[in-house]
Design a protein around this motif. Structure first.
Motif, PDB file in Angstrom:
ATOM      1  N   UNK A  68    -120.197  20.098  67.556  1.00 12.84           N
ATOM      2  CA  UNK A  68    -120.228  19.295  66.335  1.00 12.84           C
ATOM      3  C   UNK A  68    -118.798  19.116  65.846  1.00 12.84           C
ATOM      4  N   UNK A  69    -118.219  17.955  66.093  1.00  7.47           N
ATOM      5  CA  UNK A  69    -116.820  17.698  65.770  1.00  7.47           C
ATOM      6  C   UNK A  69    -116.545  17.574  64.281  1.00  7.47           C
ATOM      7  N   UNK A  70    -117.585  17.592  63.470  1.00  8.39           N
ATOM      8  CA  UNK A  70    -117.342  17.540  62.020  1.00  8.39           C
ATOM      9  C   UNK A  70    -116.783  18.863  61.518  1.00  8.39           C
ATOM     10  N   UNK A  71    -116.907  19.917  62.331  1.00  8.87           N
ATOM     11  CA  UNK A  71    -116.347  21.230  61.986  1.00  8.87           C
ATOM     12  C   UNK A  71    -114.953  21.330  62.603  1.00  8.87           C
ATOM     13  N   UNK A  72    -113.913  21.543  61.808  1.00 15.94           N
ATOM     14  CA  UNK A  72    -112.546  21.561  62.337  1.00 15.94           C
ATOM     15  C   UNK A  72    -112.319  22.561  63.474  1.00 15.94           C
ATOM     16  N   UNK A  73    -112.965  23.703  63.416  1.00 15.41           N
ATOM     17  CA  UNK A  73    -112.751  24.714  64.454  1.00 15.41           C
ATOM     18  C   UNK A  73    -113.447  24.378  65.769  1.00 15.41           C
ATOM     19  N   UNK A  74    -114.309  23.363  65.765  1.00 16.94           N
ATOM     20  CA  UNK A  74    -115.091  23.027  66.954  1.00 16.94           C
ATOM     21  C   UNK A  74    -114.221  22.576  68.118  1.00 16.94           C
ATOM     22  N   UNK A  75    -113.147  21.865  67.850  1.00 21.55           N
ATOM     23  CA  UNK A  75    -112.311  21.332  68.930  1.00 21.55           C
ATOM     24  C   UNK A  75    -111.657  22.422  69.750  1.00 21.55           C
ATOM     25  N   UNK A  76    -111.064  23.378  69.088  1.00 19.30           N
ATOM     26  CA  UNK A  76    -110.395  24.448  69.833  1.00 19.30           C
ATOM     27  C   UNK A  76    -111.399  25.275  70.617  1.00 19.30           C
TER      28      UNK A  76
END
Length: 132
Positions: A68-76
Motif C-alpha cells: 500500500x503505497x499510501x503509507x510512506x514506509x511501504x516503499x522501503x
C-alpha cells in the motif's frame, strides 16, 4: 545503432499490476520478453492469480508482493522484499490512485494518501531501483 536490453530471465518490478495498464504490461513483459516479474499492488489475491497465470502460460517466474503505497514506509519495505536475491533489470512504476467526485469533500488524510501513492512513492522507488 543501439542494442535493446534483453529482459529474458531477468527481474522486472511492475507496480499497479493488479489491473489495467500494469496488468497488461506484466503480460507483455512475460509473453514478449520472457521477463521474470515482481508484481506489486494492494490487491494481493489478484496479483497471486496473475503470477500463477504468467508462470503457467509463459514459463517465467512471478512473485506477488502486496503493498500500500499510501503509507510512506511501504516503499522501503517493498524494495527490501523485492530485491532480496533478485537484482532488478527494469521497473514499471505504474501504481496510482485518484479520487472522484467533489474535491472539497475529500479529507486531508485521503489527499495525503493520494500524494504518497502518486508522487512520493514514485520518487522513492525510482531512486531505489536506480541504485539497485
Amino acid at each position: 545503432m543501439s542494442r535493446a536490453l534483453s529482459l529474458r530471465g531477468r527481474w522486472v518490478l511492475v507496480t499497479g499490476a493488479s489491473a489495467g495498464f500494469g496488468r497488461e504490461l506484466a503480460l507483455q513483459l512475460a509473453r514478449d520478453h520472457g521477463a521474470n516479474l515482481l508484481l506489486v499492488a494492494r490487491r494481493l489475491p489478484l496479483l497471486e492469480a496473475l503470477a500463477t497465470e504468467l508462470e503457467e502460460r509463459f514459463g517465467v517466474k512471478a512473485v506477488a508482493l502486496g503493498c500500500d503505497f499510501s503509507r510512506p514506509e511501504a516503499c522501503e519495505d517493498l524494495v527490501a522484499r523485492a530485491t532480496e536475491g533478485r537484482p532488478l533489470a527494469a521497473a514499471v512504476l505504474n501504481a496510482g490512485v485518484t479520487h472522484y467526485g467533489d474535491a472539497l469533500a475529500q479529507t486531508s488524510d485521503s489527499l495525503v494518501a493520494m500524494i504518497n501513492t502518486n508522487v512520493a512513492s514514485l520518487a522513492v522507488l525510482a531512486n531505489a531501483v536506480a541504485r539497485d
